[in-house]
Design an enzyme around this catalytic site. Structure first.
Site, PDB file in Angstrom:
ATOM      1  N   SER A  65       0.789  -1.227   0.000  1.00 58.32           N
ATOM      2  CA  SER A  65       0.000   0.000   0.000  1.00 58.32           C
ATOM      3  C   SER A  65       0.824   1.280   0.000  1.00 58.32           C
ATOM      4  O   SER A  65       0.304   2.341  -0.309  1.00 58.32           O
ATOM      5  CB  SER A  65      -0.962  -0.007   1.185  1.00 58.32           C
ATOM      6  OG  SER A  65      -0.258  -0.228   2.380  1.00 58.32           O
ATOM      7  N   HIS A  73      -5.605  -4.371  -1.707  1.00 58.05           N
ATOM      8  CA  HIS A  73      -5.443  -3.413  -2.805  1.00 58.05           C
ATOM      9  C   HIS A  73      -5.420  -4.094  -4.171  1.00 58.05           C
ATOM     10  O   HIS A  73      -5.126  -3.450  -5.176  1.00 58.05           O
ATOM     11  CB  HIS A  73      -4.167  -2.589  -2.615  1.00 58.05           C
ATOM     12  CG  HIS A  73      -4.261  -1.577  -1.518  1.00 58.05           C
ATOM     13  ND1 HIS A  73      -4.855  -0.343  -1.685  1.00 58.05           N
ATOM     14  CD2 HIS A  73      -3.858  -1.623  -0.222  1.00 58.05           C
ATOM     15  CE1 HIS A  73      -4.794   0.334  -0.548  1.00 58.05           C
ATOM     16  NE2 HIS A  73      -4.196  -0.418   0.356  1.00 58.05           N
ATOM     17  N   LYS A  82     -12.102  -0.875   0.217  1.00 56.44           N
ATOM     18  CA  LYS A  82     -11.310  -0.146  -0.778  1.00 56.44           C
ATOM     19  C   LYS A  82     -12.068  -0.128  -2.105  1.00 56.44           C
ATOM     20  O   LYS A  82     -13.054   0.590  -2.202  1.00 56.44           O
ATOM     21  CB  LYS A  82      -9.911  -0.733  -0.821  1.00 56.44           C
ATOM     22  CG  LYS A  82      -9.218  -0.328   0.486  1.00 56.44           C
ATOM     23  CD  LYS A  82      -7.890  -0.889   0.765  1.00 56.44           C
ATOM     24  CE  LYS A  82      -7.408  -0.279   2.085  1.00 56.44           C
ATOM     25  NZ  LYS A  82      -6.666  -1.206   2.913  1.00 56.44           N
TER      26      LYS A  82
HETATM   27  C1  LIG Z   1      -6.569  -1.514   4.299  1.00 55.41           C
HETATM   28  C2  LIG Z   1      -5.892  -2.792   4.502  1.00 55.41           C
HETATM   29  C3  LIG Z   1      -6.357  -3.712   5.450  1.00 55.41           C
HETATM   30  C4  LIG Z   1      -7.495  -3.379   6.393  1.00 55.41           C
HETATM   31  O1  LIG Z   1      -8.705  -3.370   5.740  1.00 55.41           O
HETATM   32  P1  LIG Z   1      -9.982  -2.679   6.420  1.00 55.41           P
HETATM   33  O2  LIG Z   1     -11.126  -3.410   5.799  1.00 55.41           O
HETATM   34  O3  LIG Z   1      -9.978  -1.236   6.067  1.00 55.41           O
HETATM   35  O4  LIG Z   1      -9.898  -2.918   7.883  1.00 55.41           O
HETATM   36  C5  LIG Z   1      -5.717  -4.930   5.540  1.00 55.41           C
HETATM   37  N1  LIG Z   1      -4.655  -5.227   4.761  1.00 55.41           N
HETATM   38  C6  LIG Z   1      -4.177  -4.359   3.847  1.00 55.41           C
HETATM   39  C7  LIG Z   1      -3.004  -4.741   3.010  1.00 55.41           C
HETATM   40  C8  LIG Z   1      -4.769  -3.115   3.698  1.00 55.41           C
HETATM   41  O5  LIG Z   1      -4.282  -2.249   2.812  1.00 55.41           O
END
Ligand SMILES: *Cc1c(COP(=O)(O)O)cnc(C)c1O
Length: 397
Positions: free
Chosen positions: A186, A214, A245
């Site tokens: 990310s 992602h 996301k």
């Molecule tokens: C955003 C993210 C999470 C957490 O996801 P949420 O549903 O927002 O709690 C977990 N792993 C990665 C790699 C992320 O980018």
């Protein structure tokens, strides 16, 4: 009777805040006064959004909103209990069934969020005798889940298959071995070499766990994710993802084998002990995966925007690192400079967030940009011209 005088909770908290402030670790709260979209109203000003994770523009999509509203009419605003008591509604089951088909896996199970999924699942499936191999840039929720499990942890160099192979050769755990990685990182926007990981895992008998937070909605056919992107369907044991996301709402999931999901359903405490999603959320998530299958063009638009924007940034002279995805960092260096850049851009009507230590190493501060499928070419031209203006002002280009 003598009284022990200790600092009050408020005093202790104030000291903590001061410490965070000294370390430049306090975050500033911006307020959206409109939906998250290509443009939003932030702190009273109109901003071109380059910092949401709403890759496909689904957070304010009419079809998803309609599905949510209908679910509220049909089921109400709450499920009334945890899943294991009476909080499983047909909409929750429908989502898990269609999600499994979307990910081309036998089964799936949903959780409150991606964080909860990694934390709950990793801490459940790993024990003291087990050994886990974790990429050095893995997401904090993975790190926390491993910590909670008390398993032994080996951290391998980022995306480095030689480093992983070396560690696997040395390993002799009593229990099982598990390799865990983000599919898309990310802060960098690069993609994990999943074919290499799958191969090493097969050679050493390790289980594989891929966090597609992602990758879903971004990579693969109709946004089926990183495993589909590499043609590895069925070769990764555990696929984890989020609905917060590209899918526009909130929620986490695991897609995997039937027995594995059934075991999680009976053992993950975050699943057993916490209320299930409101029907409106389950319905939006269900509609999101239907939407991308009906409208795969939206994923293509995300990618044509991404290519257009990256090309513009490069020709302007910015260093955009090693990104291969819509996550495009603009490398700045000094924390203060990255902060200044974000402030200047905000004044120009472009909303970006500076990524500074400790989120990234010192002197690797950057501005992270993410375009979405809703941006028009003129939106992107606007962003590029403002980035160029501020970049020149700060002597970055
Ligand atoms: C955003 C993210 C999470 C957490 O996801 P949420 O549903 O927002 O709690 C977990 N792993 C990665 C790699 C992320 O980018």
């Amino acid at each position: 009777m003598s009284m022990v005088v200790r600092p009050s909770l408020e005093e202790i908290s104030k000291q903590e805040i001061q410490k965070l402030s000294d370390e430049n670790r306090l975050w500033k709260e911006h307020r959206l006064e409109s939906p998250a979209s290509n443009w939003s109203v932030v702190d009273g000003t109109k901003q071109l959004m380059l910092c949401t994770n709403d890759y496909l523009g689904l957070a304010d999509n009419d079809d998803l909103k309609k599905a949510s509203i209908e679910a509220i009419r049909a089921y109400g605003v709450g499920s009334g209990a945890v899943r294991v008591i009476s909080g499983t509604m047909s909409i929750h089951k429908q989502l898990e069934e269609e999600l499994a088909r979307f990910k081309r896996r036998p089964a799936s199970i949903t959780f409150q969020s991606g964080y909860v999924t990694n934390y709950g699942v990793l801490s459940t499936i790993l024990g003291e005798d087990d050994l886990v191999f974790s990429d050095e840039l893995n997401h904090g929720s993975i790190i926390d889940g491993i910590r909670m499990s008390r398993a032994q942890k080996v951290v391998y160099r980022h995306n480095d298959m030689e480093s992983l192979a070396e560690e696997l050769e040395k390993a002799k755990p009593k229990g099982k071995m598990l390799i865990v990685t983000d599919a898309v990182f990310s802060m960098e926007g690069d993609i994990a070499p999943l074919p290499g990981i799958a191969k090493l895992a097969a050679k050493h008998g390790a289980i594989t766990y891929v966090d597609d937070a992602h990758g879903d909605g971004v990579l693969g056919e109709a946004g089926r994710g990183a495993v589909n992107h590499f043609g590895l369907e069925g070769k990764i044991d555990i696929e984890m993802g989020t609905f917060s996301k590209a899918f526009g709402s909130v929620g986490g999931y695991v897609a995997a084998g039937e027995n594995f999901c059934e075991m999680l359903r009976n053992k993950v405490r975050a699943f057993l002990l916490s209320g299930s999603h409101p029907p409106a959320v389950a319905a939006a998530n269900l509609e999101a995966i239907r939407y991308v299958q009906k409208n795969p063009g939206v994923v293509k638009k995300l990618w044509s925007n991404t290519r257009y924007f990256k090309k513009g940034l490069k020709s302007t002279g910015f260093n955009i690192g090693r990104s291969e995805t819509p996550i495009t960092p603009i490398m700045i260096g000094e924390d203060r400079l990255a902060q200044r850049m974000a402030d200047e851009l905000f004044k120009e009507g472009v909303f970006v967030i500076p990524i500074v230590f400790p989120m990234v190493p010192r002197d690797a501060a950057r501005i992270r940009t993410i375009v979405n499928a809703k941006h028009t070419e003129s939106d992107l031209d606007f962003a590029l011209s403002r980035l160029e203006k501020v970049g020149r002002k700060l002597s970055l280009i």
